[in-house]
Design an enzyme around this catalytic site. Structure first.
Site, PDB file in Angstrom:
ATOM      1  CB  CYS A   1      47.347-118.078 -22.723  1.00 27.76           C
ATOM      2  SG  CYS A   1      47.812-119.783 -23.145  1.00 27.76           S
TER       3      CYS A   1
ATOM      4  CG  ASP B   1      59.766-109.594 -14.703  1.00 22.09           C
ATOM      5  OD1 ASP B   1      60.682-110.259 -15.229  1.00 22.09           O
ATOM      6  OD2 ASP B   1      59.127-108.716 -15.323  1.00 22.09           O
TER       7      ASP B   1
ATOM      8  CB  CYS C   1      44.389-121.842 -21.212  1.00 18.77           C
ATOM      9  SG  CYS C   1      45.451-120.589 -20.456  1.00 18.77           S
TER      10      CYS C   1
ATOM     11  CD  GLU D   1      63.947-112.905 -15.399  1.00 19.15           C
ATOM     12  OE1 GLU D   1      63.869-113.534 -16.470  1.00 19.15           O
ATOM     13  OE2 GLU D   1      63.563-111.734 -15.270  1.00 19.15           O
TER      14      GLU D   1
ATOM     15  CB  CYS E   1      47.670-123.857 -19.865  1.00 22.73           C
ATOM     16  SG  CYS E   1      48.228-122.845 -21.269  1.00 22.73           S
TER      17      CYS E   1
ATOM     18  CB  CYS F   1      50.520-119.676 -20.479  1.00 23.34           C
ATOM     19  SG  CYS F   1      48.946-119.542 -19.590  1.00 23.34           S
TER      20      CYS F   1
ATOM     21  CG  ASP G   1      56.387-106.529 -16.464  1.00 25.28           C
ATOM     22  OD1 ASP G   1      56.986-107.125 -17.385  1.00 25.28           O
ATOM     23  OD2 ASP G   1      56.288-105.292 -16.405  1.00 25.28           O
TER      24      ASP G   1
END
Length: 274
Positions: free
Chosen positions: A206, A51, A209, A137, A191, A188, A216
């Site tokens: 999150c 990332d 969960c 990315e 989950c 997330c 990052d």
């Protein structure tokens, strides 16, 4: 300095000069050298998500980070001083040309530092790491420049991407890029719940969960998972039906636990065909 061409025939040569007065010669070599094909099992174990950020140039899916060097920012005061001297010199004078050359050399030094950093980082990842697949990315860098300005340009993420691509080809590794609209920062990684984050929120908590993770690192894990999902989805195999049953074809609404299980069970069976 001389350099022998081991395999191949030298073709066209081009001589160029940069603003700081340095001369370079580049030439085309026609060669029959073959590079190793990528023909290895793909799994989460040999895949690394990356990332891109401003504070940390890269954050990896295994939790490691690479700090941003910011060479231009560190040299900005010196550049401003030399640029002011240049503006005060008489137009057409020898002193103005000497000062122009001094400013050009200062910019060239920054460019050399940045290029050296990117080459060492990309070579270290491709040649020296245990990973065979690198997931990145495809970012809208022009849009990012409108928000963060020259800081984005100083990091030269696009140049790093190009280095990773040609070096991975040379050494039999693989670089996979995901689309720029994949919600890697909002999902997330545990989950699959999706929630929006503000730019100043550096920790992903999150609400579904309760998973808490650095923003990052969570994004890097999602980048890896999205990339592997796309690889599996594009393979024309019987395993695709099982993937569809898990619902991993959707964008942004994947069940992360199902996706992780799918990658573990299915990706190991196949060999990526370049």
């Amino acid at each position: 300095m001389t350099r022998r061409v081991k395999n191949g025939k030298i073709g066209t040569a081009t001589i160029s000069r940069n603003p700081s007065g340095q001369y370079f010669i580049s030439f085309i070599v026609h060669t029959s050298e073959e590079y190793p094909e990528f023909n290895k099992p793909i799994s989460k174990d040999n895949s690394l998500g990356m990332d891109f950020g401003l504070k940390h140039f890269l954050t990896f899916s295994d939790g490691r980070t690479v700090d941003s060097p910011e060479y231009f920012k560190n040299a900005l005061d010196k550049l401003r001083k030399e640029q002011r001297k240049l503006s005060k010199k008489q137009k057409g004078s020898k002193n103005k040309e000497k000062q122009r050359l001094k400013v050009a050399k200062a910019h060239q030094h920054i460019a050399n530092q940045r290029e050296d950093f990117l080459h060492k980082l990309s070579s270290g990842l491709i040649k020296d790491s245990q990973f065979d697949v690198f997931c990145m990315e495809d970012l809208n860098l022009n849009g990012m420049k409108k928000i963060w300005g020259r800081k984005v340009s100083d990091l030269s993420y696009y140049t790093f991407q190009q280095m990773m691509l040609y070096k991975s080809f040379k050494y039999g590794k693989k670089v996979i890029q995901i689309g720029r609209f994949e919600p890697s920062s909002q999902i997330c990684s545990c989950c699959g719940h999706r929630q929006k984050l503000k730019l100043d929120e550096r920790t992903y908590v999150c609400s579904e969960c309760g998973m808490t993770m650095d923003r990052d690192v969570n994004a890097a894990i999602n980048i890896r998972n999205f990339a592997l999902r796309n690889v599996i989805k594009n393979l024309n195999t019987e395993g695709t039906s099982g993937i569809n049953a898990c619902g991993v074809e959707g964008s942004g609404s994947d069940d992360a636990s199902c996706l992780n299980e799918t990658i573990d069970n299915e990706a190991r069976k196949f060999r990526y065909k370049s």
